[in-house]
Design a protein around this motif. Structure first.
Motif, PDB file in Angstrom:
ATOM      1  N   ILE A   1       0.853  -1.183   0.000  1.00 17.49           N
ATOM      2  CA  ILE A   1       0.000   0.000   0.000  1.00 17.49           C
ATOM      3  C   ILE A   1       0.889   1.232   0.000  1.00 17.49           C
ATOM      4  O   ILE A   1       1.804   1.340   0.821  1.00 17.49           O
ATOM      5  CB  ILE A   1      -0.915   0.036   1.241  1.00 17.49           C
ATOM      6  CG1 ILE A   1      -1.689  -1.285   1.361  1.00 17.49           C
ATOM      7  CG2 ILE A   1      -1.870   1.217   1.175  1.00 17.49           C
ATOM      8  CD1 ILE A   1      -2.613  -1.569   0.216  1.00 17.49           C
ATOM      9  N   MET A   2       0.671   2.157  -0.921  1.00 16.24           N
ATOM     10  CA  MET A   2       1.492   3.367  -0.987  1.00 16.24           C
ATOM     11  C   MET A   2       1.276   4.218   0.257  1.00 16.24           C
ATOM     12  O   MET A   2       0.151   4.337   0.754  1.00 16.24           O
ATOM     13  CB  MET A   2       1.137   4.171  -2.240  1.00 16.24           C
ATOM     14  CG  MET A   2       1.579   3.511  -3.539  1.00 16.24           C
ATOM     15  SD  MET A   2       1.256   4.521  -4.987  1.00 16.24           S
ATOM     16  CE  MET A   2      -0.525   4.429  -5.091  1.00 16.24           C
ATOM     17  N   GLY A   3       2.368   4.757   0.771  1.00 15.96           N
ATOM     18  CA  GLY A   3       2.268   5.635   1.936  1.00 15.96           C
ATOM     19  C   GLY A   3       2.478   4.911   3.249  1.00 15.96           C
ATOM     20  O   GLY A   3       2.417   5.527   4.298  1.00 15.96           O
ATOM     21  N   THR A   4       2.730   3.560   3.190  1.00 13.09           N
ATOM     22  CA  THR A   4       3.037   2.821   4.416  1.00 13.09           C
ATOM     23  C   THR A   4       4.514   2.492   4.409  1.00 13.09           C
ATOM     24  O   THR A   4       5.148   2.438   3.367  1.00 13.09           O
ATOM     25  CB  THR A   4       2.220   1.518   4.497  1.00 13.09           C
ATOM     26  OG1 THR A   4       2.530   0.719   3.349  1.00 13.09           O
ATOM     27  CG2 THR A   4       0.731   1.800   4.508  1.00 13.09           C
ATOM     28  N   GLU A   5       5.051   2.246   5.565  1.00  8.97           N
ATOM     29  CA  GLU A   5       6.485   2.000   5.668  1.00  8.97           C
ATOM     30  C   GLU A   5       6.868   0.634   5.168  1.00  8.97           C
ATOM     31  O   GLU A   5       7.993   0.408   4.774  1.00  8.97           O
ATOM     32  CB  GLU A   5       6.934   2.173   7.128  1.00  8.97           C
ATOM     33  CG  GLU A   5       6.794   3.605   7.633  1.00  8.97           C
ATOM     34  CD  GLU A   5       7.309   3.745   9.035  1.00  8.97           C
ATOM     35  OE1 GLU A   5       7.788   2.743   9.607  1.00  8.97           O
ATOM     36  OE2 GLU A   5       7.247   4.848   9.592  1.00  8.97           O
ATOM     37  N   GLN A   6       5.952  -0.305   5.204  1.00 11.27           N
ATOM     38  CA  GLN A   6       6.287  -1.624   4.709  1.00 11.27           C
ATOM     39  C   GLN A   6       5.020  -2.269   4.174  1.00 11.27           C
ATOM     40  O   GLN A   6       3.920  -1.832   4.443  1.00 11.27           O
ATOM     41  CB  GLN A   6       6.865  -2.502   5.823  1.00 11.27           C
ATOM     42  CG  GLN A   6       5.894  -2.732   6.990  1.00 11.27           C
ATOM     43  CD  GLN A   6       6.525  -3.570   8.061  1.00 11.27           C
ATOM     44  OE1 GLN A   6       7.691  -3.386   8.380  1.00 11.27           O
ATOM     45  NE2 GLN A   6       5.791  -4.497   8.614  1.00 11.27           N
ATOM     46  N   GLY A   7       5.213  -3.308   3.379  1.00 13.51           N
ATOM     47  CA  GLY A   7       4.074  -4.003   2.801  1.00 13.51           C
ATOM     48  C   GLY A   7       3.300  -4.740   3.863  1.00 13.51           C
ATOM     49  O   GLY A   7       3.789  -5.000   4.950  1.00 13.51           O
ATOM     50  N   VAL A   8       2.053  -5.048   3.501  1.00 13.08           N
ATOM     51  CA  VAL A   8       1.198  -5.715   4.468  1.00 13.08           C
ATOM     52  C   VAL A   8       1.231  -7.224   4.317  1.00 13.08           C
ATOM     53  O   VAL A   8       0.650  -7.941   5.108  1.00 13.08           O
ATOM     54  CB  VAL A   8      -0.268  -5.230   4.312  1.00 13.08           C
ATOM     55  CG1 VAL A   8      -0.354  -3.777   4.639  1.00 13.08           C
ATOM     56  CG2 VAL A   8      -0.775  -5.504   2.903  1.00 13.08           C
TER      57      VAL A   8
END
Length: 486
Positions: free
Chosen positions: A261-268
């Motif tokens: 997800i764009m804008g998060t520090e790492q992927g989910v």
């Protein structure tokens, strides 16, 4: 009122629903401008509309009106749907003028009272010309008759290219135009959905490459665009993407499949090293997994799946006719998160056979196509391999009155089969049929099974009645209907 002897183009689902509610006969022709067979069958369709002016003849552009195409499960063109009293009463796939004329007459009523429909009703002097044109098209496609959808085979090179395109991004959108300049409203809507979801996605403009455009329809078994994929799996078109977005399901799919997800520090996505499960949860998960020989952990229930991937696995299990139990992971977040760690599998659905994890929807689909799924089910004692005798008994019992014939009731391939069909219809007897020309194993096996060397063969409640001569004799003596209703 009817359609006044002309074909009308459908502009919206609401317009179609209004006509459907009138209860009058409605015949839909799903077509595409690129399909030659559609164009030729449209001539036939137009002539039939003049022969049956009291019915509504409607033309539906399959790609542009995807909502309607999806409602009627259209996967190829030309495709015809017949409605009466607001209900679907028949369907026809492919370019077959004779069958179209007969089915139209059946729904709309014969042109003259007491007169059976025939290919001649295709439209005055133009009829033979249309038939000749369609037959010529059939020869060009290497077929003696066009009773199938117009779907060209895919070369290995094209299949490989399509798979590479689909896999080129975790989220991949095949659309008309580009995200900056969509060329259709449906494509624009899906682009907006993906932007709202804040996911990175790749796109391909299907207007720029007709080979990809037509090939992907067959490859995905989805007739319209846009098409949205996640990690190589088809999610669906515009309506499905919007519905999933509004319900929050799309976000869950992206999360479960590890989409950044764009804008998060790492992927989910993904699972780190197992953190350890409590003894109680571990025990509960093992108990659930072993609660049925075939156990499916899914979103929703089999009768109401809450995601396309779960729906796909349910359909596969139904197709192989295996009994299974399920658990709705949306109803219990402890199970949902715990099972990911327990199985080291980060997404749903998850299918277990005899306590062993088989995989998710993509693996199940591949196993079904290769025959591996049936082999595993047989090896683990879940199902028994069907013998020819089992298959014949199943076919014979598939309808109370069952006719094994050459061809189908609307297009018999021999005079004897045609006579039996006519006799049954004259008596008003409903019956199922099987075209023995399509399956030589059934054709030869049934001769031995029934100890009857010829076709057609008519069965009632699993018992052989006989062939053409016996059926005609029963009809002439006035005994046929009584024999088939005891």
């Amino acid at each position: 009122m009817g359609g006044s002897g002309s074909v009308k183009d459908v502009k919206s689902k609401g317009e179609l629903d209004g006509l459907r509610q009138s209860g009058e006969p409605v015949i839909l022709h799903f077509w595409a401008s690129w399909c030659e067979a559609s164009k030729h069958m449209d001539h036939v369709f137009s002539h039939l509309s003049t022969d049956f002016p009291n019915s509504h003849f409607l033309r539906v552009e399959a790609e542009e009106l995807s909502e309607i195409s999806e409602e009627y499960s259209v996967s190829a063109v030309p495709y015809f749907v017949f409605l009466k009293d607001g209900k679907v009463v028949d369907k026809l796939e492919g370019a077959d003028p004779s069958s179209l004329a007969n089915k139209v007459a059946k729904v709309a009523g014969s042109i003259n009272t007491g007169e059976a429909a025939a290919p001649a009703s295709l439209g005055m002097a133009a009829g033979p010309t249309i038939l000749e044109t369609v037959q010529e098209l059939a020869r060009e496609n290497g077929s003696s008759q066009m009773g199938t959808q117009v779907e060209l085979g895919l070369s290995d090179t094209l299949k490989k290219r399509l798979q590479q395109l689909i896999n080129s991004h975790p989220v991949m959108l095949f659309m008309k135009g580009s995200p900056e300049e969509p060329k259709c409203g449906f494509s624009r809507k899906v682009v907006d959905v993906l932007k709202d979801e804040r996911v990175k996605f790749g796109t391909f403009d299907i207007l720029s490459d007709n080979e990809v455009r037509e090939g992907l329809k067959k490859f995905s078994n989805w007739p319209t665009f846009p098409q949205l994929y996640c990690k190589g799996e088809l999610l669906g078109g515009c309506d499905i993407a919007i519905a999933m977005h509004e319900s929050g399901e799309l976000k869950e799919v992206f999360r479960d499949h590890g989409v950044d997800i764009m804008g998060t520090e790492q992927g989910v996505g993904g699972i780190s090293e197992p953190t350890g499960l409590s003894t109680n949860l571990d025990s509960r998960l093992r108990s659930l997994i072993h609660s049925s020989p075939v156990m499916l952990f899914m979103k929703g229930k089999p009768e109401e799946p809450k995601c396309g991937f779960s729906h796909k696995v349910v359909e596969i299990l139904k197709q192989v006719k295996v009994d299974f139990e399920s658990f709705d992971i949306l109803s219990d977040d402890e199970v949902r998160q715990g099972l990911k760690v327990f199985s080291n599998w980060s997404s749903y659905p998850q299918l277990y056979i005899k306590g062993e994890l088989i995989g998710g929807s993509d693996i199940l689909l591949e196993m079904q196509k290769s025959g591996e799924l049936e082999r595993v089910l047989v090896e683990k004692g879940i199902i028994k391999r069907e013998t020819l005798e089992d298959r014949l008994r199943s076919l014979i019992s598939s309808s109370p009155v069952m006719l094994f014939m050459k061809g189908n009731p609307d297009a018999p391939r021999c005079g004897f089969s045609s006579k039996v069909v006519n006799a049954l219809r004259e008596e008003g007897v409903s019956f199922g049929s099987f075209d023995i020309l399509t399956d030589d194993e059934v054709r030869q096996g049934l001769k031995i099974f029934s100890n009857w060397p010829t076709f057609p063969q008519l069965y009632y409640k699993g018992e052989l009645i006989g062939g053409c001569d016996i059926v005609l004799e029963l009809r002439n003596n006035g005994e046929l209907k009584a024999t088939l209703s005891e």
